[in-house]
Design an enzyme around this catalytic site. Structure first.
Site, short mmCIF file in Angstrom:
data_model
loop_
_atom_site.label_atom_id
_atom_site.label_comp_id
_atom_site.label_asym_id
_atom_site.label_seq_id
_atom_site.Cartn_x
_atom_site.Cartn_y
_atom_site.Cartn_z
N GLU A 92 20.81 5.94 -17.51
CA GLU A 92 21.70 5.50 -16.45
C GLU A 92 22.78 6.54 -16.20
O GLU A 92 23.21 7.24 -17.13
CB GLU A 92 22.34 4.16 -16.84
N CYS A 105 29.42 9.74 -14.33
CA CYS A 105 29.27 9.68 -15.79
C CYS A 105 27.78 9.92 -16.07
O CYS A 105 26.92 9.15 -15.66
CB CYS A 105 29.71 8.29 -16.27
N CYS A 112 20.60 6.73 -28.36
CA CYS A 112 21.55 7.54 -29.13
C CYS A 112 21.34 7.26 -30.62
O CYS A 112 20.99 6.16 -31.01
CB CYS A 112 22.98 7.16 -28.75
N CYS A 116 27.23 3.63 -32.92
CA CYS A 116 28.60 3.11 -32.92
C CYS A 116 28.54 1.59 -32.74
O CYS A 116 27.76 1.08 -31.91
CB CYS A 116 29.42 3.74 -31.80
N CYS A 119 28.84 -0.16 -29.14
CA CYS A 119 28.17 0.47 -27.99
C CYS A 119 26.73 -0.02 -27.84
O CYS A 119 25.95 -0.01 -28.79
CB CYS A 119 28.19 1.98 -28.20
N GLU A 158 24.75 11.29 -27.38
CA GLU A 158 25.80 12.14 -27.94
C GLU A 158 25.48 13.58 -27.50
O GLU A 158 24.53 14.19 -27.99
CB GLU A 158 25.80 12.00 -29.47
N CYS A 330 32.43 1.60 -20.09
CA CYS A 330 32.29 2.32 -21.36
C CYS A 330 31.57 1.50 -22.42
O CYS A 330 31.94 0.36 -22.68
CB CYS A 330 33.67 2.65 -21.92
S1 SF4 Z 1 29.50 5.47 -28.12
FE1 SF4 Z 1 28.45 7.36 -27.55
S2 SF4 Z 1 27.93 8.30 -29.53
FE2 SF4 Z 1 28.43 6.15 -29.97
S3 SF4 Z 1 26.40 5.09 -29.93
FE3 SF4 Z 1 27.33 4.96 -27.87
S4 SF4 Z 1 26.44 6.67 -26.73
FE4 SF4 Z 1 26.16 7.10 -28.92
#
Ligand code: SF4
Length: 346
Positions: A92, A105, A112, A116, A119, A158, A330
């Site tokens: 996306e 963005c 990923c 985190c 996320c 990342e 985010c």
């Molecule tokens: S915040 Fe960024 S680095 Fe962390 S899991 Fe999500 S996409 Fe990956």
């Protein structure tokens, strides 16, 4: 035979392409101009290349522009685009129009590895690195591309975990043969990886945003497993070796979680950690995601946190939240569902 995309290639790579096809060296710059300035979608449109050379190119290559396959529009004008990046893979990109700017963005990976806690992309797991072509295509094939003023590498993935391809894409965005944008228009956001951070700082002039989220290593480790491999104190020590006082901006992203990292004790720890570093802090409101026992702090708490930091000399802003209703804010990007349902979407 599957044709190879030209879009996303650097000038050095285009020079190799023309050399291998026996075309004159200057054709590389001509092709770059068709790709990045005139933004053609077919080799047939590259009218200053001879028919013979266009024919040679077409045997192996195509432009590789691929329009998004779906779009969701938020009530606030934010648009989330879905791009297909390979068999069963989707990413996306989020277009965020504001009064005085328009930001895209951009994603750097399908999923990923960083996992985190807060996320959705992290929950999806890792599927693939994007190529420079797939990164640049998110910009080139964006319906609003002529309105874009800024790019943030803050989408899925990342970026430092896919640095070769990301650096190539950043070169295309900033080089005079490419889009020719100032690096000040581009920000790369990272959790801070030992392998990659130094290289990015030294090989690129784009702004850097580090996902901080807690100044306390044990707590940061709980929120972001990447802390185990390269701690926030080591990251800040590395950053101290570089000059961020001029054109290039260093910022830290801080999601404010209710009852977790929102008290003034944490603000004091932040001041201690970042003492003497030329930087700013962006406070971000947390957007609840399924199966995660974290809540966002209220605006009053965030404002008090911001005011405390600012009054102690650390420039701090509260980032406005966009696209929450379409899961574009985010930490909310995920294409896991699309992958499950790929048969229906394609
Ligand atoms: S915040 Fe960024 S680095 Fe962390 S899991 Fe999500 S996409 Fe990956």
């Amino acid at each position: 035979m599957q044709k190879r995309p030209l879009l996303g290639l650097t000038l050095a790579e285009l020079q190799n392409v023309v050399k291998n096809l026996g075309m004159p060296g200057f054709s590389a710059k001509q092709i770059a101009s068709w790709l990045y300035d005139k933004k053609v979608i077919s080799i047939d449109d590259m009218s200053n290349l001879s028919l013979k050379h266009r024919g040679l190119l077409k045997e192996i290559y195509e432009v590789g522009a691929e329009a998004p396959m779906d779009a969701m529009r938020s009530v606030d004008g934010t648009v989330k685009y879905l791009y297909r990046t390979g068999e069963g893979h989707f990413v996306e990109a989020v277009y965020i129009p504001e009064e005085d700017r328009a930001t895209l963005c951009v994603s750097s990976q399908v999923g990923c590895k960083m996992n985190c806690k807060f996320c959705m992309t992290g929950k999806q797991g890792f599927a693939a690195n994007l190529t420079s072509h797939q990164i640049i295509n998110q910009i080139s094939s964006l319906p609003e591309r002529e309105k874009l003023t800024n790019v943030v590498m803050m989408g899925m993935g990342e970026p430092l975990d896919n640095l070769d391809e990301v650096l190539k894409a950043l070169e295309v965005m900033t080089a005079s043969y490419g889009y020719g944008w100032s690096p000040k228009r581009i920000t790369l956001s990272s959790v801070g990886l030992r392998k990659g951070l130094k290289r990015f700082i030294e090989e690129s002039d784009c702004h850097l945003a580090i996902s901080l989220h807690s100044p306390v290593p044990l707590q940061r480790r709980d929120l972001m497993p990447a802390e185990k491999a390269f701690s926030i104190t080591e990251i800040v020590e590395l950053l101290r070796n570089y000059d961020f006082s001029k054109q290039r901006r260093l910022s830290f992203e801080y999601i404010v979680f209710k009852g977790v990292n929102d008290s003034l004790t944490y603000a004091k720890e932040l001041l201690k950690l970042l003492r003497g570093v030329d930087c700013r802090i962006n406070l971000i409101r947390f957007h609840a995601i399924p199966d995660v026992d974290l809540e966002g702090a209220d605006m009053e708490t965030m404002t008090a946190f911001r005011d405390y930091l600012t009054s102690h000399g650390l420039f701090t802003t509260i980032r406005s939240s966009r696209g929450e209703d379409i899961f574009a804010a985010c930490g909310m990007l995920s294409t896991a569902k699309q992958e499950e349902n790929k048969g229906k979407l394609i």
